[in-house]
Design an enzyme around this catalytic site. Structure first.
Site, PDB file in Angstrom:
ATOM      1  N   CYS A 113     -85.126 -17.803  11.169  1.00 38.99           N
ATOM      2  CA  CYS A 113     -86.198 -18.417  11.582  1.00 38.99           C
ATOM      3  C   CYS A 113     -85.308 -19.212  13.323  1.00 38.99           C
ATOM      4  CB  CYS A 113     -86.064 -19.562  10.827  1.00 38.99           C
ATOM      5  SG  CYS A 113     -86.891 -19.544   9.278  1.00 38.99           S
ATOM      6  N   HIS A 252     -86.082 -27.285  13.807  1.00 36.29           N
ATOM      7  CA  HIS A 252     -86.475 -26.260  12.674  1.00 36.29           C
ATOM      8  C   HIS A 252     -87.648 -26.909  11.413  1.00 36.29           C
ATOM      9  CE1 HIS A 252     -87.362 -22.862  10.523  1.00 36.29           C
ATOM     10  NE2 HIS A 252     -86.059 -22.493   9.811  1.00 36.29           N
ATOM     11  N   ASN A 282     -92.950 -24.242   6.308  1.00 35.44           N
ATOM     12  CA  ASN A 282     -91.078 -22.902   6.514  1.00 35.44           C
ATOM     13  C   ASN A 282     -91.915 -22.073   7.575  1.00 35.44           C
ATOM     14  OD1 ASN A 282     -89.372 -22.067   8.265  1.00 35.44           O
ATOM     15  ND2 ASN A 282     -88.068 -21.967   6.420  1.00 35.44           N
TER      16      ASN A 282
HETATM   17  N1  COA Z   1     -90.988 -26.092  -8.785  1.00 37.96           N
HETATM   18  C1  COA Z   1     -90.018 -27.298  -9.887  1.00 37.96           C
HETATM   19  N2  COA Z   1     -89.099 -27.209 -10.122  1.00 37.96           N
HETATM   20  C2  COA Z   1     -88.478 -26.420  -8.880  1.00 37.96           C
HETATM   21  C3  COA Z   1     -88.770 -25.439  -7.879  1.00 37.96           C
HETATM   22  C4  COA Z   1     -90.215 -25.126  -7.916  1.00 37.96           C
HETATM   23  N3  COA Z   1     -90.769 -24.554  -7.129  1.00 37.96           N
HETATM   24  N4  COA Z   1     -87.859 -24.813  -7.463  1.00 37.96           N
HETATM   25  C5  COA Z   1     -86.541 -25.265  -8.398  1.00 37.96           C
HETATM   26  N5  COA Z   1     -86.738 -26.025  -9.002  1.00 37.96           N
HETATM   27  C6  COA Z   1     -85.527 -26.521 -10.188  1.00 37.96           C
HETATM   28  C7  COA Z   1     -84.362 -25.853 -10.145  1.00 37.96           C
HETATM   29  O1  COA Z   1     -84.901 -24.439 -10.912  1.00 37.96           O
HETATM   30  C8  COA Z   1     -83.811 -26.283 -10.994  1.00 37.96           C
HETATM   31  O2  COA Z   1     -83.617 -26.851 -11.623  1.00 37.96           O
HETATM   32  P1  COA Z   1     -82.893 -26.757 -13.100  1.00 37.96           P
HETATM   33  O3  COA Z   1     -82.018 -27.833 -12.233  1.00 37.96           O
HETATM   34  O4  COA Z   1     -82.891 -26.861 -14.944  1.00 37.96           O
HETATM   35  O5  COA Z   1     -81.508 -25.864 -12.733  1.00 37.96           O
HETATM   36  C9  COA Z   1     -84.200 -27.464 -10.303  1.00 37.96           C
HETATM   37  O6  COA Z   1     -84.899 -28.005  -9.712  1.00 37.96           O
HETATM   38  C10 COA Z   1     -83.181 -28.580  -8.702  1.00 37.96           C
HETATM   39  O7  COA Z   1     -82.436 -26.961  -7.955  1.00 37.96           O
HETATM   40  P2  COA Z   1     -81.779 -27.472  -7.050  1.00 37.96           P
HETATM   41  O8  COA Z   1     -81.707 -26.065  -6.082  1.00 37.96           O
HETATM   42  O9  COA Z   1     -80.595 -28.088  -7.239  1.00 37.96           O
HETATM   43  O10 COA Z   1     -82.508 -27.653  -5.868  1.00 37.96           O
HETATM   44  P3  COA Z   1     -82.744 -28.565  -4.291  1.00 37.96           P
HETATM   45  O11 COA Z   1     -83.074 -29.923  -4.417  1.00 37.96           O
HETATM   46  O12 COA Z   1     -81.236 -27.068  -4.100  1.00 37.96           O
HETATM   47  O13 COA Z   1     -83.475 -28.286  -3.625  1.00 37.96           O
HETATM   48  C11 COA Z   1     -84.919 -26.004  -2.462  1.00 37.96           C
HETATM   49  C12 COA Z   1     -84.078 -26.662  -3.689  1.00 37.96           C
HETATM   50  C13 COA Z   1     -84.796 -25.122  -2.096  1.00 37.96           C
HETATM   51  C14 COA Z   1     -85.619 -26.755  -1.694  1.00 37.96           C
HETATM   52  C15 COA Z   1     -83.239 -26.459  -1.350  1.00 37.96           C
HETATM   53  O14 COA Z   1     -81.451 -26.008  -1.776  1.00 37.96           O
HETATM   54  C16 COA Z   1     -83.551 -26.440   0.305  1.00 37.96           C
HETATM   55  O15 COA Z   1     -84.460 -26.455   1.459  1.00 37.96           O
HETATM   56  N6  COA Z   1     -82.902 -25.440   0.839  1.00 37.96           N
HETATM   57  C17 COA Z   1     -83.027 -24.723   1.973  1.00 37.96           C
HETATM   58  C18 COA Z   1     -83.861 -23.908   1.948  1.00 37.96           C
HETATM   59  C19 COA Z   1     -84.353 -23.035   3.473  1.00 37.96           C
HETATM   60  O16 COA Z   1     -84.229 -24.339   4.482  1.00 37.96           O
HETATM   61  N7  COA Z   1     -84.622 -22.228   3.732  1.00 37.96           N
HETATM   62  C20 COA Z   1     -84.859 -21.097   4.667  1.00 37.96           C
HETATM   63  C21 COA Z   1     -84.305 -21.108   5.930  1.00 37.96           C
HETATM   64  S1  COA Z   1     -84.567 -21.366   8.032  1.00 37.96           S
END
Ligand code: COA
Length: 327
Positions: A113, A252, A282
């Protein structure tokens, strides 16, 4: 050495809006989860006829018009993308032909990105040395095609779009500082495993859905918050400025919580931070130039404003620069 600045900007986002409620219909997710965890309300999806070069071409034409130059004046085109039309030839070559930039060299640059920040930093050096008069840098993605429709963890995060800038010599202002960084030891956190030379496409690959992006969201989150603040501080120091001197921050757009945490570490007030993630999700290498174009078109940027742009992504990579607006 001459000053280099942004002399034209343009962007394009596809018409098709996909809301969180649309996502609820195809995945086990909810508008509430997506909004509170990411800040995204909707994103744009390219139509089935559109590929990355189609979006890039529109953004490029708008930036060239804004710069008031002819496509034939351009010496180099760099497209930052992670979703090229084809693995080769470069998407930049397709754009070169489409816009009629017949005197331009063209290549793609892949830096996750951070692609447009990398492309623009690289492009600016060619002007600084006098090799080219005008360089066109584009961040363009149809990144949603690299995502698994059945994976709620990644599919809800991304959108498509393109932003472009024309770089050229200017009298005053322009780029004040740059910084690029990579840590390849973290590569496994954000990967599109198959379709390259390591794992060519095969029926087994398709059955395991390895042609789609895999991500360790928490690791990416930690890296991103750290890098937003670290690189921003570095470019502010390199330019001999303080955070108070910056008029606009364009980070970003991957997750509103990453933006908020990064800006809190820097002590930046919300009014100076440009946020588009609610509308576009994103769009990978396109988020920063699309956001820049939006505040430019809205008439919010004044001549002399100092704009800090910062990004992070697969690689893992990160990059930032400060530009003093000269238009
Ligand atoms: N809808 C509902 N629940 C979801 C879900 C969705 N779309 N995606 C994941 N979950 C669930 C997971 O399965 C997890 O359930 P569990 O606790 O029963 O296992 C729960 O939500 C929490 O997951 P977690 O990974 O702890 O969430 P988070 O707060 O870390 O948020 C992201 C997940 C992906 C939004 C976050 O980690 C993030 O934005 N990371 C950076 C990603 C990024 O920027 N990528 C591009 C970089 S350029």
């Amino acid at each position: 050495m001459l000053n280099v600045g942004i002399i034209g900007v343009g962007s394009y986002v596809p018409e098709k809006r996909v809301t969180n409620f649309d996502m609820e219909k195809i995945l086990d997710t909810s508008d509430e989860w997506i909004r509170t965890r990411t800040g995204i309300k909707e994103r744009r999806f390219a139509s089935s006829e559109q590929a990355t070069s189609d979006l890039a071409t529109i953004a490029a034409e708008r930036a060239i018009k804004d710069a008031g130059i002819s496509p034939e004046d351009i010496g180099l085109i760099i497209v930052g993308t992670n979703s090229p039309d084809t693995l080769y030839p470069a998407t930049a070559c397709r754009v070169q032909a489409r816009i009629g930039a017949k005197n331009a060299a063209a290549f793609d640059l892949q830096a996750g990105c951070t692609g447009w920040i990398y492309a623009t930093t690289v492009g600016a050096q060619f002007i600084r040395t006098g090799m080219y008069k005008y360089v066109l840098t584009i961040g363009a993605e149809v990144i949603t095609r690299m995502m698994d429709k059945t994976d709620r963890y990644t599919y809800v995060l991304f959108g498509d779009g393109a932003g472009a800038a024309v770089l050229g010599n200017i009298e005053d202002g322009g780029f004040l500082s740059y910084e690029l960084y990579a840590d390849g030891s973290l590569a496994q956190h954000l990967v599109l495993p198959a379709g390259g030379s390591r794992m060519p496409l095969s029926q087994e690959v398709l059955d395991k859905r390895l042609q789609y992006t895999t991500m360790d969201g928490r690791e990416v989150f930690k890296f991103s918050v750290r890098e937003i603040s670290r690189l921003s501080k570095n470019v502010i120091n390199k330019a001999g400025l303080t955070a108070n001197d910056i008029d606009w921050f364009i980070p970003h757009q991957a997750n509103l919580r990453i933006i908020d945490a990064g800006m809190k570490r820097l002590g930046i007030p919300k009014e100076k931070v440009v946020v588009t993630i609610d509308k576009y999700g994103n769009s990978s290498a396109a988020t920063v130039p699309v956001a820049l174009d939006e505040i430019y078109r809205a008439g919010k940027i004044k001549k002399g404003d100092k704009i800090l742009m910062v990004s992070f992504g697969a690689g893992m990579t990160s990059g930032a620069f400060i530009v003093e607006w000269s238009k």
